[in-house]
Design an enzyme around this catalytic site. Sequence first.
Site, short mmCIF file in Angstrom:
data_model
loop_
_atom_site.label_atom_id
_atom_site.label_comp_id
_atom_site.label_asym_id
_atom_site.label_seq_id
_atom_site.Cartn_x
_atom_site.Cartn_y
_atom_site.Cartn_z
N ARG A 1 -0.26 -135.54 -10.49
CA ARG A 1 1.07 -134.92 -10.38
C ARG A 1 2.14 -135.93 -9.95
O ARG A 1 3.25 -135.94 -10.48
CB ARG A 1 0.99 -133.77 -9.37
CG ARG A 1 2.26 -132.95 -9.20
CD ARG A 1 2.53 -132.02 -10.39
NE ARG A 1 3.46 -132.61 -11.32
CZ ARG A 1 3.33 -132.49 -12.62
NH1 ARG A 1 2.35 -131.83 -13.17
NH2 ARG A 1 4.21 -133.07 -13.41
N GLU B 1 40.06 -149.69 -9.44
CA GLU B 1 40.16 -148.48 -10.25
C GLU B 1 41.63 -148.11 -10.41
O GLU B 1 42.37 -148.06 -9.42
CB GLU B 1 39.42 -147.35 -9.51
CG GLU B 1 39.42 -146.02 -10.20
CD GLU B 1 38.78 -144.95 -9.32
OE1 GLU B 1 37.56 -145.02 -9.08
OE2 GLU B 1 39.51 -144.04 -8.85
N ASP C 1 40.28 -145.16 -15.06
CA ASP C 1 39.61 -143.93 -14.62
C ASP C 1 40.22 -142.70 -15.28
O ASP C 1 41.41 -142.40 -15.08
CB ASP C 1 39.74 -143.82 -13.09
CG ASP C 1 38.97 -142.63 -12.56
OD1 ASP C 1 37.83 -142.42 -13.01
OD2 ASP C 1 39.53 -141.89 -11.73
#
Lengths: 276, 276, 276, 276, 276, 276
Positions: free
Chosen positions: B97, B192, B213
């Site tokens: 798992r 930015e 951005d």
Amino acid sequence: MNENKIRNIVIRAIQEDIWTGDITTDCVVKEDKEAIGKIIFKEEGVLAGLPVARMVFKEIDSDLKFNALIEEGETINADRVVAKVAGRTKSILKGERVALNFLQRLSGIATQTKRYVDGVEEFDVKIVDTRKTTPNLRILEKYAVRKGGGNNHRMGLYDVILIKDNHIRSAGGIKEAIQRTKDQYATMIEVEVETIEDVNRALDAGADIIMLDNMDIPSMKKAVNLISERAKIEASGGITLKNIKEVASTGVDVISVGALTHQISSLDISLDLAQE
Amino acid sequence: MNENKIRNIVIRAIQEDIWTGDITTDCVVKEDKEAIGKIIFKEEGVLAGLPVARMVFKEIDSDLKFNALIEEGETINADRVVAKVAGRTKSILKGERVALNFLQRLSGIATQTKRYVDGVEEFDVKIVDTRKTTPNLRILEKYAVRKGGGNNHRMGLYDVILIKDNHIRSAGGIKEAIQRTKDQYATMIEVEVETIEDVNRALDAGADIIMLDNMDIPSMKKAVNLISERAKIEASGGITLKNIKEVASTGVDVISVGALTHQISSLDISLDLAQE
Amino acid sequence: MNENKIRNIVIRAIQEDIWTGDITTDCVVKEDKEAIGKIIFKEEGVLAGLPVARMVFKEIDSDLKFNALIEEGETINADRVVAKVAGRTKSILKGERVALNFLQRLSGIATQTKRYVDGVEEFDVKIVDTRKTTPNLRILEKYAVRKGGGNNHRMGLYDVILIKDNHIRSAGGIKEAIQRTKDQYATMIEVEVETIEDVNRALDAGADIIMLDNMDIPSMKKAVNLISERAKIEASGGITLKNIKEVASTGVDVISVGALTHQISSLDISLDLAQE
Amino acid sequence: MNENKIRNIVIRAIQEDIWTGDITTDCVVKEDKEAIGKIIFKEEGVLAGLPVARMVFKEIDSDLKFNALIEEGETINADRVVAKVAGRTKSILKGERVALNFLQRLSGIATQTKRYVDGVEEFDVKIVDTRKTTPNLRILEKYAVRKGGGNNHRMGLYDVILIKDNHIRSAGGIKEAIQRTKDQYATMIEVEVETIEDVNRALDAGADIIMLDNMDIPSMKKAVNLISERAKIEASGGITLKNIKEVASTGVDVISVGALTHQISSLDISLDLAQE
Amino acid sequence: MNENKIRNIVIRAIQEDIWTGDITTDCVVKEDKEAIGKIIFKEEGVLAGLPVARMVFKEIDSDLKFNALIEEGETINADRVVAKVAGRTKSILKGERVALNFLQRLSGIATQTKRYVDGVEEFDVKIVDTRKTTPNLRILEKYAVRKGGGNNHRMGLYDVILIKDNHIRSAGGIKEAIQRTKDQYATMIEVEVETIEDVNRALDAGADIIMLDNMDIPSMKKAVNLISERAKIEASGGITLKNIKEVASTGVDVISVGALTHQISSLDISLDLAQE
Amino acid sequence: MNENKIRNIVIRAIQEDIWTGDITTDCVVKEDKEAIGKIIFKEEGVLAGLPVARMVFKEIDSDLKFNALIEEGETINADRVVAKVAGRTKSILKGERVALNFLQRLSGIATQTKRYVDGVEEFDVKIVDTRKTTPNLRILEKYAVRKGGGNNHRMGLYDVILIKDNHIRSAGGIKEAIQRTKDQYATMIEVEVETIEDVNRALDAGADIIMLDNMDIPSMKKAVNLISERAKIEASGGITLKNIKEVASTGVDVISVGALTHQISSLDISLDLAQE
């Protein structure tokens, strides 16, 4: 939940992101600047994870004030503010991304769980999760399932006996497998079966819970009638939002759904900063 | 990748699942039983994470033999075996798992990344990830992005100066923010911006990379022309498989996509056990 | 700086010294005795490390009051008190040596750095450190360099691409080495060169920073003219207080000096205790 | 030395430098390249730290072959090769700096210690270190002192009772201080004294070792005569290469020198790589 | 058992004893001396803990050969050799005390458990342990209980719902307490009761296991008749070797005994060294 | 004692018991319920461990109020309340078992030690412990010995030179063994001897402490006379409450007793909860 255990997860996550320092913020933002950050849901969903977000900010700067405005588990409309964090701008900026990464994932899981739970609300059945969780976040993801109205299956390999097909084959049969566990533990035993014959074998051997794995609906109904009150019944495998109501209608007690934690999208949540 | 660092993640994940012991397997499966497990893709996707799966099995039992049959980063058809693990049945069952949880998530990310990369293959542009990663798995998720053909943006707050809007506002302007970082670091500075005016300010202040951005396409084109060779250009925000080609066509150097790690489905991969 | 990371260093240092207990102090000094300790510079130097000293005392006993009297980075005359710590005598005695060990080393580094920085103050050049730091104290030693007026080069192998001679030889040339990094990262590339021919190769391949390694002054001047604005220029190797001004006069942007952290003497600092 | 403890120091040092990965080497150097690295003394000194350097390389890549050519503690001429490391070029490059940082510092300490030990070779006296060590490297630095021919004083506050002036003042006198330790421990007691009167008090109270702190030579001689065989005698404070012979000539048993670990220069040692 | 988890316990125990080094052995015993150590039972008892002893020696020196001569869980006569360890004398001496400390305690627990199990061998009842274990050794002590023929009750607060008197009082009754757990977990519920009335309440509310706490024998019999097949029955509290047969005769399924881990004497086991 | 070190032991013990959460208490007990818990001695004994119990509760919930009513080291009658803890019912229930597990063991050790100390009160001799302690609890168990009136022998292999028979055989004699330690350490040397001849050899070689191992009473007396003031004398091996007075009467300075920590029963102590 064990707060110390979660704190360790949070501290590691902060270290992962900040490591030797947030070089941008440390250069640009002055020590004494203060601000208030609003955590906002950009889409509808179920809230889960604010206590973790709070821990992130408090670990970074214990002077930050964190106000949760909404209870965990509530369904939130888009554009709603769910919490505010106030204090040093530097500290808020350092914690923003880590806090949101937790909150977005956990709210995504709670939102997903809610859809499954709502899908079977007319039945007396429980929706439970599986071990298909993100490595090292299981305790948090299982918490989010509960906040979405689901219940938890076992936490790991250590807390519930669950005999699966490979165990049965290795032991040489259901009877042998169950007997070996009874020799060592005085606890409840769950067995995974795929056929009606195996249901009978499991009942004869004294299984406490029988998991019907990937059965079709007619077989499931037959199994439910056969087992009746002699064991709890769990349905598992291939269960989706489309077929869950039909599965629930067979009368099983529990339905386990891997997708609760395995096929989720992080919810869109942002932090808006008002500088003072 | 730093193997020791990944080993720590793997060990914690095993502890999370096994903790005091796999009580079912320890009861039911005999010590000397042996088996071969085949790891199989149940749907098409890009392979990433076999070295991590190998580590899981080796940590649990160093005698297990793990054979990777496919190279990381290859696109795999459904039903293909990508690796085999052979040895004690108990050990394979204990690791199953955890190994799959890593493999499914990482292959899911590589598969997702490949779609974005393929979408812009006619352009000279790089697809990069963000810091929107799962807490404490960033090093692995960024590895999966590379295997899907993407590139990595910064690992954390510590390795790249990236001045965002909140930094700028707190500093009182782009110029002031850049100046403060130049006073302390002799490294590349990314800024930015949201408007053409800010592009000019960033250029004047000597930014090395300018991140556009959430700009619309016409503004992006204008910005690309304006910046030309004076800085590298990154597009960011709201970029999807639908609009990525148009974004790439503006001539930006780099496109960052949060969804590479933030909106992915784990790939369907299973382990089939042939007992000997 | 990341406070949590430094706290871990501090805690380990305390454990190293105290381990199962300060057996002398625990026997001899009564629980309720109180005292004031003065931290005094016994020779002139630049102060660095008081926040670390404070952390040492606070970790040992959160009731101790620690007052820093001087700002980090200031030049201090001999015999000046830079901080006071007040509270339980036992706690002050337990922390004394560890706090001083940090403070003496960090102030030694800051003092050393200041000498180099002062040596080139008439030039527009930055003095930076290297990776020649004490194992497991790098974050602190790089902090001390900044307090002495220096700047930091990369924190480690993980945050800056720096192609050195062995990399180049292994790749088969500067061009090949740079190309391989450009295939995988969208970041700044620094290349180490020893000759003017290599400077040309590095420029052609698109290096962002060129490190002139152990070049003589005439070659350095030639390289600076050649590179001009096309890349940043770093001088490295064999730079001492004697020749640093000449190196700076060539017009390089950055000078890296291993001796900042590698050839330092701890400053003479003591703690005087006035018992109450 | 406890190898596990040192391994932890080594692993942390590697993590500090490599963290998420050596991005340059991982990009530039091919997986299958091999090389031989020679570790070379660039100046004369005493060798200490090769086992630590070996551990660094073995932790990074257990396939590397490390051959120590010289015994720890030997005095080495300049330009001599002290060890070779062979295997993957990538692995050697990743470990180079960390291995050298340890080796240079430890050999620096051993070299410094040797000077003090040689200075008193005609006397029956031991040179010992102090607790003025680099935080978190004490076990290694005390090892280097031994390799330089010195002996170790206490490892920390936990393993030897050493009553210093502040303890005495806090207890109200030498007698009271010694008595309190005798009530709780059945072990050897060392007391620091500054005057002949205190020597008498310490003898009366039953001190096992008397440390003469910052005494002038005539007083030291007087103290040695007074104490005779009744206790061991340690000289401490302000001892340098210039005055150590005179101190030894007083007849003390032990001389402790903080400068062994506190005022040292890292030795100049390099790694030369021959690629295959 | 989870080997990694136990290795952590072993490593910490070694560190606790050796810390900075075994100063006596490092001084006195030459590096190349070899020896064989025999681990000998000095009194009769049940063997448990050899795999832990092996781990101690292997952690200290992976070249040591460790041969277990007896199977865990066997009853051993006095003066019998149960294992041999061969290799460097230094390594055997360093591990001796820690290995024995584990082995003596675990064999003590197995021996004690065997007495209880033997006392009820004619009945179909299981002897189980409690959470009254030594802090941080629970996984090992519960292992020793199994080797003595006992079974394990819950590992901790996390793996079984066990509603005790304080929970019931806090919830306002057995019914309310059970209902609250059923709302959140789909697992087995155990309830502690002290009276027959409470047995009825627990049955009505759907308890899966009923623990009869400190009941006298007649009440226990009444409770067993009342419960019959409707729930599993556990007896707990005040059970000793004197009264355990009478308790078992009431027909309970499980008897929990705190004394298995709480009132044990370490078995007398020694290591004899034959130097070569 | 070093509080940080003990806190680590406490935190691990809490994690061991609670791990992912106290599922019963979290389901059943409401968040805002408050209670007062009284810690009560159920049998007579010496109190040791309240500061550890306090730490357990404070770690779980820093809002809990913990009041110690009795001083550590006092002898307590049965049914006496030694401390109260007040606050959230949930938190008290979560910490109860861990706090008691520490307290019962440590008070058991203190009580046992007191018996030995009382047995020799007419003599000027010290009772000391050994390294036969529970792995990873040594610092606490040695603390409990002190609270019972005993003294501590060495903490581990790192803080005292103790040359035992195997060391002597390996070195080729007592003289050689002592000489080797004198070459490397300037500290006290203890030697274990079994015969009068060995006593003489140890004295000649300059041992500071001589341990008489498993000697009969007449030999012990002879040894004491022989050694007189030339070394401290320790008796060790096979010492019980029955023969300790006779051993003390021989005039030895110190008696070491493994049973102080190795053959103890946890004291019966409980926590009674009054809910508000």
